[in-house]
Design a protein around this motif. Structure first.
Motif, PDB file in Angstrom:
ATOM      1  N   UNK A 102       0.840  -1.205   0.000  1.00 38.90           N
ATOM      2  CA  UNK A 102       0.000   0.000   0.000  1.00 38.90           C
ATOM      3  C   UNK A 102       0.875   1.254   0.000  1.00 38.90           C
ATOM      4  N   UNK A 103       0.303   2.417  -0.263  1.00 39.23           N
ATOM      5  CA  UNK A 103       1.110   3.651  -0.303  1.00 39.23           C
ATOM      6  C   UNK A 103       1.760   4.001   1.033  1.00 39.23           C
ATOM      7  N   UNK A 104       1.214   3.472   2.128  1.00 43.19           N
ATOM      8  CA  UNK A 104       1.814   3.741   3.434  1.00 43.19           C
ATOM      9  C   UNK A 104       2.138   2.438   4.153  1.00 43.19           C
ATOM     10  N   UNK A 146       3.723   3.364 -10.540  1.00 46.22           N
ATOM     11  CA  UNK A 146       3.134   4.302  -9.560  1.00 46.22           C
ATOM     12  C   UNK A 146       1.980   3.621  -8.827  1.00 46.22           C
ATOM     13  N   UNK A 147       1.625   4.192  -7.680  1.00 42.05           N
ATOM     14  CA  UNK A 147       0.363   3.812  -7.046  1.00 42.05           C
ATOM     15  C   UNK A 147      -0.736   4.478  -7.871  1.00 42.05           C
ATOM     16  N   UNK A 161       0.587   8.210  -7.394  1.00 42.59           N
ATOM     17  CA  UNK A 161       1.845   8.549  -6.712  1.00 42.59           C
ATOM     18  C   UNK A 161       2.986   7.757  -7.354  1.00 42.59           C
ATOM     19  N   UNK A 162       3.870   8.472  -8.037  1.00 41.61           N
ATOM     20  CA  UNK A 162       4.999   7.813  -8.701  1.00 41.61           C
ATOM     21  C   UNK A 162       6.241   7.824  -7.828  1.00 41.61           C
ATOM     22  N   UNK A 163       7.342   7.288  -8.356  1.00 40.04           N
ATOM     23  CA  UNK A 163       8.617   7.301  -7.625  1.00 40.04           C
ATOM     24  C   UNK A 163       9.739   7.299  -8.652  1.00 40.04           C
TER      25      UNK A 163
END
Ligand SMILES: O=C([O-])C(=O)C[C@H](O)[C@@H](O)C(=O)[O-]
Ligand SMILES: [Mg+2]
Length: 417
Positions: free
Chosen positions: A30-32, A145-146, A155-157
């Motif tokens: 998950x994103x977190x 990404x998410x 949300x990329x990285x």
């Protein structure tokens, strides 16, 4: 008169931090991600740090531990562990599960002891046998990404996607460029075995002679595990948890050409005897977070030595307090046979320790030489990540549930192939 080595309080702070969309046999990160930060405060104001995996159950157990340890002597770590264990026993029957709590508190005690004595934790473990500890690049299949979800933007990285052999090789190159890693672990159990075999072969070609491991987290049957093991003969330093359970691993080990490793079927002291008797594993991935802490990890290393098991180290999404603890204990273990796992590159942007101490050079982290763990808490980061935890509403890890948000028919099936 107050006693300076007495524990005044244990402050337990749950936090959330950013995590990329890393794929595994359970779904996708998950994103977190969640962790819990411990501050063990002594009567004289000394503070010992600890870090535990997150989640509501672990938080409640650490809060229960906080009530038990207040008033105890910080050098009495055996009694501290026993008191926590006894308090949890009625509601937490699994020794492995209780181990998560006692371990986190032990690390905080050792950090405080080291600070009181002006000595690094590795000295409290018998001294170092190496000045720096080798880690492996932990490669994951991942999305770029998410995806956008519930009004939240995507949300990329800066790692990009890795969904095939070329993507995995590119990720390995980035890991090597940024951190200097010289060995690689691929998290498998995501795509059909032939695709993962191809990814490992592509890594072997791109990084000749550099140690490789594959870990599908029990996504394969015994038959499939045997097939993959045959296909990767001469390519892997070890194959990690291809299939479930001590019996299953023993069946694969009978004719696997490479050693088998685990952080899944041998996770408590009572698992060692049957695993050794059945020759189910040849490499144990230790993890101080659940084996009872740093001293017990060193004892575990001695057991492995006695029974001819090689030693490696497991990790989960973690931050700098855990990395410091892993580095100290790995530096104090003579028979560390393989570079340690670490998720740190995926999460280090949100660390709760001040920068400057924990750096990867040539894939290794120098053992901190300052008192205790040798790292300092970044209070501003801790407050920010605690607020993120409170605001996010995320209270447990759910890789499968998150995957279903994008693939509603996704099923958790182990073995899958
Ligand atoms: O070696 C392992 O089994 C792990 O690192 C377990 C972790 O949960 C990993 O699979 C992950 O973070 O997706
Ligand atoms: Mg594993």
């Amino acid at each position: 008169m107050s006693d300076p080595t007495r524990i005044k309080e244990l402050i337990v702070t749950p936090i959330a931090f950013r995590d990329p969309p890393l794929l595994n046999s359970n779904g996708v990160h998950e994103p977190l991600a969640l962790r819990i930060i411990l501050q063990l405060v002594l009567e004289d104001g000394t503070v010992g740090l600890g870090e535990s995996p997150g989640g509501v159950a672990r938080l409640e157990r650490l809060e229960a531990a906080a009530k038990v340890v207040a008033g105890m002597d910080v050098f009495d770590t055996t009694a501290v562990g026993a008191a926590i264990d006894a308090a949890l026993l009625p509601t937490v029957p699994s020794s492995h599960e209780r181990g998560w709590t006692t371990s986190a508190v032990e690390v905080a005690c050792l950090d405080a002891q080291g600070k009181l004595l002006g000595r690094p934790v590795s000295d409290l473990l018998g001294g170092t046998v190496r000045d720096s500890v080798p880690f492996a690049a932990y490669l994951f299949y991942k999305w770029a990404e998410h995806p956008a979800l519930d009004g939240r933007a995507a949300v990329g990285d800066d790692w990009g996607a890795a969904l095939d052999p070329a993507g995995i090789v590119e990720q390995a190159r980035l890991m090597q460029e940024r951190y200097g890693f010289r060995s690689f672990k691929l998290k498998g159990g995501v795509f059909p075995p032939d695709e993962e075999i191809a990814a490992i072969k592509a890594l072997a070609e791109a990084f000749p002679g550099q140690p490789l491991r594959l870990d599908p987290n029990t996504a394969w049957t015994v038959e499939t595990s045997r097939y993959v093991a045959r296909e990767l003969d001469g390519v892997l330093e070890y194959l990690e948890d291809p299939t479930k359970g001590i019996e299953g691993m023993a069946a694969v080990a009978k004719d696997a050409p490479m050693p088998l490793g685990t952080n899944m079927c041998v996770i408590a002291w009572e698992h060692l005897r049957p695993a050794i008797e059945q020759n189910a594993i040849q490499v144990l991935l230790t993890d101080h977070h659940y084996w009872g802490g740093l001293r017990r990890t060193r004892e575990l290393a001695a057991v492995c030595e006695a029974f001819g098991l090689a030693l490696s180290m497991h990790s989960n999404s973690h931050l700098g307090i855990s990395l410091a603890a892993m580095t100290h204990v790995a530096a104090a273990i003579p028979n560390l046979d393989h570079s340690c796992d670490t998720h740190y590159p995926w999460n280090s942007a949100d660390d709760v320790v001040l920068p400057g101490v924990l750096e990867f050079r040539d894939g290794e982290v120098k053992v901190p030489t300052g008192p205790g763990l040798g790292v300092e808490l970044d209070h501003e980061a801790l407050d920010r990540l605690h607020r993120l935890y409170l605001d996010s509403g995320v209270r447990s890890r759910d890789d499968t549930g998150y995957m279903r948000r994008f693939q509603p028919d996704y099923e958790l099936r182990l073995p899958r192939w």
